[in-house]
Design an enzyme around this catalytic site. Structure first.
Site, short mmCIF file in Angstrom:
data_model
loop_
_atom_site.label_atom_id
_atom_site.label_comp_id
_atom_site.label_asym_id
_atom_site.label_seq_id
_atom_site.Cartn_x
_atom_site.Cartn_y
_atom_site.Cartn_z
N GLY A 40 39.24 -22.02 50.28
CA GLY A 40 38.52 -23.20 50.75
C GLY A 40 39.14 -23.64 52.05
N ALA A 41 38.35 -23.68 53.12
CA ALA A 41 38.91 -23.97 54.44
C ALA A 41 39.66 -25.30 54.47
CB ALA A 41 37.79 -23.98 55.49
N GLU A 42 39.05 -26.33 53.90
CA GLU A 42 39.69 -27.64 53.93
C GLU A 42 40.95 -27.66 53.07
OE1 GLU A 42 35.19 -27.91 54.26
OE2 GLU A 42 36.61 -27.06 52.81
N TYR A 111 30.70 -14.93 46.92
CA TYR A 111 30.90 -16.26 46.38
C TYR A 111 30.17 -16.43 45.05
CZ TYR A 111 32.52 -17.61 51.06
OH TYR A 111 33.21 -17.70 52.25
N GLY A 235 40.46 -16.03 69.64
CA GLY A 235 41.03 -14.90 68.92
C GLY A 235 42.37 -14.48 69.50
N GLY A 263 41.36 -17.20 57.09
CA GLY A 263 42.30 -18.31 57.10
C GLY A 263 42.98 -18.53 58.43
N ASP A 266 41.88 -21.74 60.00
CA ASP A 266 42.45 -22.89 59.29
C ASP A 266 43.90 -23.11 59.71
OD1 ASP A 266 40.01 -22.91 57.91
OD2 ASP A 266 40.80 -21.63 56.33
#
Length: 317
Positions: A40-42, A111, A235, A263, A266
């Site tokens: 989960g990114a957050e 997912y 990148g 990730g 993030d």
């Protein structure tokens, strides 16, 4: 903003999932053994900020099941405030599968999140006092796209945070399959970015959302709409930052071997957000973002490479 009465540095909202990462390289269909972790990114950003010592709160809804208990234990272990995590006895915690890629290419991801507890999150669950207890809100373009109710949650949280004087960062983190159309995605994310002080798009994300090709043009798009700063991720080439008064390019950090690209963005957000909240210049915060993002791609899990404060200090010396 007076921060003397703030009990949290950062809050964020999203869907936390259990991640099963394949242990053999190759197509996901052929994988026979998996390692369990979280995704989960957050959540990744919350973990990264907490490891650097920032007081971090996470808002979500988890199923009252094995997966939900695992994620709750991770939040506790990482020192993340979870007062606003709701345990849902009726809906499951989402999970996902990820292939292993040993050649640096993006892994395959599947997912399993439809009907999840997090997708049922409601505006009525938001606490105005909790929001006001923080200095900063971090948002991405993922949770806003999950369901109509999560969209309401994100926009309401953004509006309340703006009214309460929090600074806001926004990483578009595009997930086109969660939206009904490209136009709806562009409109929704550009409306959300209008709440944000700092916008952190990737180059291709920025081109799609703004209709402008150059990093200068992408930055200008958000600055013209009220952002105080923009950092465009490039990148391996690093990142371009811009404010109303300065702009520049910060070179990327060379990596001998990329293990997993998931990730990295993030980790970059962790570096930029922590740097800005600690008073670093935009250039120095961007450099920190580059360094953490480069570290993350050298580890197999989404959050495995997120450094502690001591590890960050060693990374930047």
């Amino acid at each position: 903003m007076n921060t003397s009465n703030k009990t949290l540095d950062v809050i964020t909202v999203g869907e936390a999932m259990v991640l099963f990462a394949a242990q053999q390289a190759g197509p996901l269909d052929d994988a026979s053994s998996f390692a369990r972790t979280t995704a989960g990114a957050e959540l990744n950003v919350a973990i990264g900020l907490a490891r650097l010592g920032l007081r971090t709160g996470y808002l979500t809804r988890l199923g009252q099941d094995l997966f939900g208990r695992h994620i709750a234990a991770v939040l506790a272990r990482e020192g993340i405030d979870h007062q606003q995590v709701v345990m849902d006895p009726e809906h499951p915690t989402g999970f996902m599968l990820k292939s292993r890629s040993d050649d640096g290419s993006d892994p395959q991801i599947q997912y399993f999140r439809r009907g999840s507890a997090a997708s049922r999150m409601q505006v009525s669950e938001l606490s105005g006092a909790y929001c006001s207890s923080a200095r900063h809100l971090h948002l991405t373009g993922i949770f806003v796209a999950v369901t109509p109710s999560t969209r309401e949650v994100v926009f309401e949280l953004a509006a309340r945070s703006r009214a309460a004087g929090l600074s806001i960062s926004f990483d578009p983190n595009l997930r086109p399959t969660l939206w009904r159309s490209r136009d709806e995605m562009v409109d929704g994310l550009n409306r959300l970015s209008a709440f944000s002080d700092w916008v952190l798009p990737g180059l291709e994300e920025g081109r799609l959302l703004t209709g402008r090709d150059s990093v200068q043009g992408i930055a200008d798009f958000y600055l013209e709409r009220g952002a105080k700063g923009v950092v465009v991720k490039l990148g391996p080439e690093g990142a371009f930052y811009a404010t109303p008064t300065e702009r520049g390019h910060v070179a990327g950090v060379p990596v001998a071997r990329v293990v997993d690209t998931v990730g990295a963005g993030d980790g970059f957000a962790v570096g930029v957000i922590s740097g800005l909240l600690e008073g670093l210049t935009p250039a120095a915060a961007t450099a920190r973002g580059n360094a953490i993002g480069a570290r993350v791609v050298q580890f197999p899990g989404d959050a495995d490479g997120l450094p502690t404060r001591a590890e960050l200090d060693a990374l930047l010396t």
